[in-house]
Design an enzyme around this catalytic site. Structure first.
Site, PDB file in Angstrom:
ATOM      1  N   GLY A  10      66.701  59.393  19.978  1.00 14.09           N
ATOM      2  CA  GLY A  10      67.809  59.999  19.234  1.00 14.09           C
ATOM      3  C   GLY A  10      68.154  61.358  19.816  1.00 14.09           C
ATOM      4  N   ILE A  12      67.862  64.593  18.523  1.00 10.11           N
ATOM      5  CA  ILE A  12      66.812  65.623  18.459  1.00 10.11           C
ATOM      6  C   ILE A  12      65.537  65.104  19.124  1.00 10.11           C
ATOM      7  CG2 ILE A  12      65.426  67.132  16.955  1.00 10.11           C
ATOM      8  CD1 ILE A  12      67.692  66.976  14.888  1.00 10.11           C
ATOM      9  N   ASP A  31      61.508  53.720  19.235  1.00  8.22           N
ATOM     10  CA  ASP A  31      62.894  53.804  18.765  1.00  8.22           C
ATOM     11  C   ASP A  31      63.459  52.394  18.695  1.00  8.22           C
ATOM     12  OD1 ASP A  31      65.801  54.472  18.626  1.00  8.22           O
ATOM     13  OD2 ASP A  31      65.037  56.496  18.973  1.00  8.22           O
ATOM     14  N   ALA A 121      60.191  65.107   9.730  1.00  4.27           N
ATOM     15  CA  ALA A 121      61.509  65.748   9.774  1.00  4.27           C
ATOM     16  C   ALA A 121      62.253  65.415   8.494  1.00  4.27           C
ATOM     17  CB  ALA A 121      62.293  65.267  10.987  1.00  4.27           C
ATOM     18  N   TYR A 153      70.571  59.647   0.368  1.00  2.00           N
ATOM     19  CA  TYR A 153      69.898  60.178   1.552  1.00  2.00           C
ATOM     20  C   TYR A 153      69.014  61.366   1.154  1.00  2.00           C
ATOM     21  CZ  TYR A 153      69.222  62.236   6.166  1.00  2.00           C
ATOM     22  OH  TYR A 153      68.668  62.753   7.306  1.00  2.00           O
ATOM     23  N   LYS A 157      64.910  61.474   1.378  1.00  2.00           N
ATOM     24  CA  LYS A 157      64.189  62.497   2.148  1.00  2.00           C
ATOM     25  C   LYS A 157      63.251  63.297   1.235  1.00  2.00           C
ATOM     26  CE  LYS A 157      65.204  62.136   6.449  1.00  2.00           C
ATOM     27  NZ  LYS A 157      64.144  61.986   7.431  1.00  2.00           N
TER      28      LYS A 157
END
Ligand code: UDP
Length: 332
Positions: A10, A12, A31, A121, A153, A157
Site C-alpha cells: 500500500g 504507507i 498484501d 495503524a 470505519y 478502528k
C-alpha cells in the site's frame, strides 16, 4: 532485524518497507493487492541492494496459515493492512469491517502466540466529529448513528484499538497504537477518494478541482516520510508499549485553500468546483469538519517532529503524479 509489514504494497506500507530496507532490515510483506499495488514495490524487487532482503506474500491477513508462518519468522510486526479511504468504505462496507476487525484480531493473536511486538495503524477517524483542535489521545469520541456508514470505519478502528489494548493487558503483548492523520506523498492514489492525489491529477489535466461541501473543512496533512519515521521510532521505544499516539503534522489548512495551492503549484488553468456532499458521497453524509492532531505525546515519548512543510510535500506529489501521467501517455 526481520520486519513484517501487513499491507506492505500500500501507499504507507511501501514507504515503510523502503525505510526498513534502507536501514538494513530484512523485510517481509503480506498484501492481498486489493488496494495495494505491485507498482509500489517493484523497485525493491528489482534493486540489487534490496531484492535479497525483500519478500512478498500475496495473500489476505485473514489466512491464518500464512500469517502464522510470517509472524513466526519476524521480530516485529507493523500492521497496516486495512480498508482505506472513505469512498472505499462506503462502497464496500462489509469487506471494510471484516478486514479491519477480523484481520486485526488475527494479527494480534499470532503476535501474542509468538510474543512479537506489534504496531497497529489506527486512524484519526477514531475521534469522530469533533470541532475542537488539537485532538489529543485522551479526548472523548463522537460518532453519528449506525445508519451513516462513514462511522463504521471509525468504529472498526476503535475496536482494533480496544482489542490491541486488551491483548496488552491480559497477555502482556507489546502493542503500540498509532492514530495516523491525513498522510500524503508520492504513490498515493486518488482512486479511493483521497483529496490530494485527486486534486493534483485534476489540476495537471486542467480539469475542475472537485472540492466537497463548502470547502471550509480543514485537514492537517503529513508527509509519508515523517509518518514512517514516527512508526519506526515508536517500535524502537519501550515507553511506547501499551500506549496510543497521534501521528501527524502541524499545518492546518481548509480544503479550498489546498485546492488553490495545488492550482498555483501546477500552473493549471483549472477552477475550483464545489460539489455537495450528497453528490460526492451519499445522502446525509457527515464529514469531519476539522482534524488537527495534538502531537505532544509522541514528541515527549520519542522526540518526533514533522519535518516536511506542506508546499514541499505538494511539490513532490505533483511531480510524481506528472511523471506517472506521462508514463501512461507513453504506454498508450
Ligand atoms: N475531498 C474533496 N474533494 C475530493 C476528495 C475529498 O473536497 O475530491 C474532501 C473530503 O470531503 C474531506 C477532505 O477532502 O473533507 C479529505 O478527504 P480524504 O478522503 O482525503 O480524507 P479524510 O480526511 O476524509 O479521511
Amino acid at each position: 532485524m526481520k520486519v513484517l509489514i501487513t499491507g506492505g504494497a500500500g501507499f504507507i506500507g511501501s514507504h515503510l518497507a523502503e525505510a526498513c530496507l534502507k536501514k538494513g532490515d530484512e523485510v517481509y510483506i503480506i498484501d492481498d493487492f486489493s488496494t495495494g499495488s505491485p507498482d509500489n514495490i517493484r523497485f525493491f524487487q528489482e534493486d540489487e541492494r534490496f531484492r535479497d532482503r525483500f519478500f512478498v506474500t500475496e495473500d489476505t491477513i485473514l489466512n491464518q496459515d500464512t500469517l502464522l508462518e510470517l509472524t513466526g519468522i519476524c521480530d516485529v510486526v507493523f500492521h497496516l493492512a486495512a480498508a482505506v479511504g472513505v469512498r472505499y468504505i462506503l462502497e464496500n462496507p462489509l469487506d471494510a469491517i471484516r478486514i479491519n476487525i477480523q484481520g486485526t484480531e488475527k494479527v494480534l493473536e499470532m503476535c501474542s502466540k509468538f510474543k512479537k511486538k506489534v504496531l497497529i495503524a489506527s486512524s484519526s477517524e477514531v475521534y469522530g466529529k469533533h470541532l475542537h483542535a488539537p485532538l489529543i489521545e485522551t479526548d472523548n469520541i463522537i460518532y453519528g448513528p449506525s445508519s451513516k456508514f462513514r462511522w463504521s470505519y471509525a468504529a472498526s478502528k476503535l475496536m482494533d484499538e480496544f482489542t490491541a489494548l486488551a491483548y496488552y493487558r491480559t497477555k502482556g503483548l507489546k502493542v503500540i497504537i498509532a492514530r495516523l492523520f491525513n498522510t500524503i506523498g508520492p504513490r498515493q492514489t486518488g482512486a479511493y477518494g483521497m483529496v490530494v492525489p485527486r486534486l493534483a491529477e485534476q489540476a495537471l489535466k486542467n480539469e475542475d478541482l472537485t472540492v466537497y461541501g463548502d470547502g471550509t473543512q480543514t485537514r492537517t496533512f503529513t508527509d509519508v516520510s515523517d509518518v514512517v519515521r514516527a512508526l519506526i521510532a515508536l517500535t524502537e521505544s519501550e515507553a511506547a508499549v501499551g500506549e496510543v499516539f497521534n501521528v501527524g503534522g502541524t499545518q492546518e489548512i481548509t480544503i479550498s485553500e489546498l485546492a488553490e495551492k495545488i492550482i498555483k503549484a501546477t500552473g493549471s488553468s483549472s477552477s475550483v468546483k464545489l460539489i455537495p456532499y450528497n453528490e460526492a458521497y451519499e445522502k446525509d453524509f457527515e464529514d469531519m469538519q476539522r482534524r488537527v492532531p495534538g502531537i505532544e505525546k509522541i514528541r515527549q515519548t520519542v522526540g518526533f517532529e514533522p519535518e516536511t512543510d506542506l508546499d514541499s510535500i505538494l511539490r513532490r506529489v505533483i511531480d510524481f503524479m506528472a511523471e506517472k501521467m506521462d508514463c501512461v501517455r507513453i504506454e498508450k
